[in-house]
Design a protein around this motif. Sequence first.
Motif, PDB file in Angstrom:
ATOM      1  N   HIS A 151     -50.002  11.162 -39.728  1.00 36.99           N
ATOM      2  CA  HIS A 151     -48.611  10.333 -38.295  1.00 36.99           C
ATOM      3  C   HIS A 151     -48.261  10.827 -38.129  1.00 36.99           C
ATOM      4  N   PRO A 160     -60.949   9.818 -37.181  1.00 38.35           N
ATOM      5  CA  PRO A 160     -59.685  11.067 -36.883  1.00 38.35           C
ATOM      6  C   PRO A 160     -59.934  12.146 -35.360  1.00 38.35           C
ATOM      7  N   SER A 169     -57.365  13.656 -50.373  1.00 41.94           N
ATOM      8  CA  SER A 169     -57.466  12.634 -49.051  1.00 41.94           C
ATOM      9  C   SER A 169     -55.732  12.262 -47.807  1.00 41.94           C
ATOM     10  N   PRO A 178     -57.059   9.915 -40.203  1.00 43.37           N
ATOM     11  CA  PRO A 178     -57.452  10.162 -41.606  1.00 43.37           C
ATOM     12  C   PRO A 178     -58.132  11.606 -42.071  1.00 43.37           C
ATOM     13  N   TRP A 179     -58.054  12.527 -42.775  1.00 47.92           N
ATOM     14  CA  TRP A 179     -59.258  13.302 -43.055  1.00 47.92           C
ATOM     15  C   TRP A 179     -59.126  13.303 -45.309  1.00 47.92           C
ATOM     16  N   ARG A 227     -53.551  10.768 -44.654  1.00 44.75           N
ATOM     17  CA  ARG A 227     -53.380  10.645 -43.658  1.00 44.75           C
ATOM     18  C   ARG A 227     -52.192  11.072 -42.739  1.00 44.75           C
ATOM     19  N   LYS A 281     -58.835   2.896 -36.910  1.00 53.31           N
ATOM     20  CA  LYS A 281     -57.726   3.885 -38.283  1.00 53.31           C
ATOM     21  C   LYS A 281     -58.939   4.682 -39.482  1.00 53.31           C
ATOM     22  N   GLU A 282     -60.199   4.531 -38.953  1.00 51.56           N
ATOM     23  CA  GLU A 282     -61.079   5.153 -39.364  1.00 51.56           C
ATOM     24  C   GLU A 282     -61.628   6.393 -38.670  1.00 51.56           C
ATOM     25  N   VAL A 307     -54.607   7.734 -50.528  1.00 55.83           N
ATOM     26  CA  VAL A 307     -54.252   9.008 -49.812  1.00 55.83           C
ATOM     27  C   VAL A 307     -53.109   9.249 -49.924  1.00 55.83           C
ATOM     28  N   GLU A 364     -53.312   9.790 -35.310  1.00 55.18           N
ATOM     29  CA  GLU A 364     -52.923   8.528 -36.476  1.00 55.18           C
ATOM     30  C   GLU A 364     -54.481   9.565 -37.329  1.00 55.18           C
ATOM     31  N   ASP A 380     -50.038  10.027 -47.104  1.00 60.26           N
ATOM     32  CA  ASP A 380     -49.339  10.001 -45.928  1.00 60.26           C
ATOM     33  C   ASP A 380     -48.203  11.204 -45.809  1.00 60.26           C
TER      34      ASP A 380
END
Length: 314
Positions: free
Chosen positions: A86, A281, A82, A71-72, A84, A278-279, A3, A69, A5
């Motif tokens: 922030h 978007p 992947s 995730p995508w 993330r 967290k999962e 992932v 945050e 960041d």
Amino acid sequence: MDVLDIAVGVLRCEEEICLSLRQKHQSHADHWEFPGGKIEAGESIDEALKREFIEELGVQTDNWQPLIEIPWVYDKKGEEVSVRLHVYQTYDFDGTPHGKEGQLVRWFNQNELRELTFPQANQGILTALELGDRYAISGRFADSEDFSARLDKVLSDGIKLIQLRAKGLDEAEVLKLAQDNIDAIHKAGAKLMLNGTPEWLAQTRADGIQLASNQLFEYDSRPIGKDKLLGASTHNAEELTQALKIDADFILLSPVLPTATHPDMDALGWEAFAEMVKEIPVPVFALGGMKTELLNQAKLNGAQGIAAISEFWK
Ligand SMILES: Nc1nc2c([nH]c(=O)n2[C@@H]2O[C@H](COP(=O)(O)OP(=O)(O)OP(=O)(O)O)[C@@H](O)[C@H]2O)c(=O)[nH]1
């Protein structure tokens, strides 16, 4: 999958937000973005944001506050990448932002952002910027006069997102309440979500609908246009997945703490809430046992904010 960041910064000045246009050689060429970039090894998010804003825009920044945050997973020439995002925001900067890498940099009024083209993952950022951090759900009221009086109190408390939920009333009564109160809500700069169906929404000037968890499974795709907000109420991973499948703009996840309204349901607790968020978007509000003094804790656990009936509807 590794992932990446990414630190993403929303630089704000009064009602305006600073954006850069991605260049021809980059992925998402000619899409607008919030400045930022990959977080380097050993760097904190704050350090990455400060470095990127000096490198890309020539401005010193400070006081970055978390927004959301995201995730995508992107498809990059047939390969999954992947990321993330922030996403942080600040009003605190020194200097005039300019494109140090040759990119176009511009300030936009916040209400112009929906007209622009962004990378797909940014939809959740736009929604997070539009919604406040408190979501009031209507509770008991004696009659329509009492409803308006309680609503006035919510609006004078500065709450910008309100759900009209009146389980005992029929369609005509709910629609009348919405119609009678929508001008006051809009005048206060707030938005009205109807707890109801897309058909109800079509008959009002409400800003969106909030689907109950069982309603989510009646649809395979988004049941309303993009010009209205779609809220989804959820309690578990399966409902969260369905909410994303039908392209909900934001989500309510409950019960986070024990609540008198649903005494039969086990509370998730903050740890499980944070894991689930967290999962996701898009913005997620914590619901169930919420009090104003829990707002910071909710945000620390990844929430957009808190939603409540009894805390806000007095
Ligand atoms: N800075 C920034 N990155 C974003 C936004 N939205 C979004 O999906 N991203 C993604 O996050 C990654 C940013 O990485 P980067 O800025 O360090 O890298 P880059 O443009 O050189 O990346 P590239 O290798 O994808 O062309 C890109 O994949 C980009 O598409 C946004 O608003 N701002």
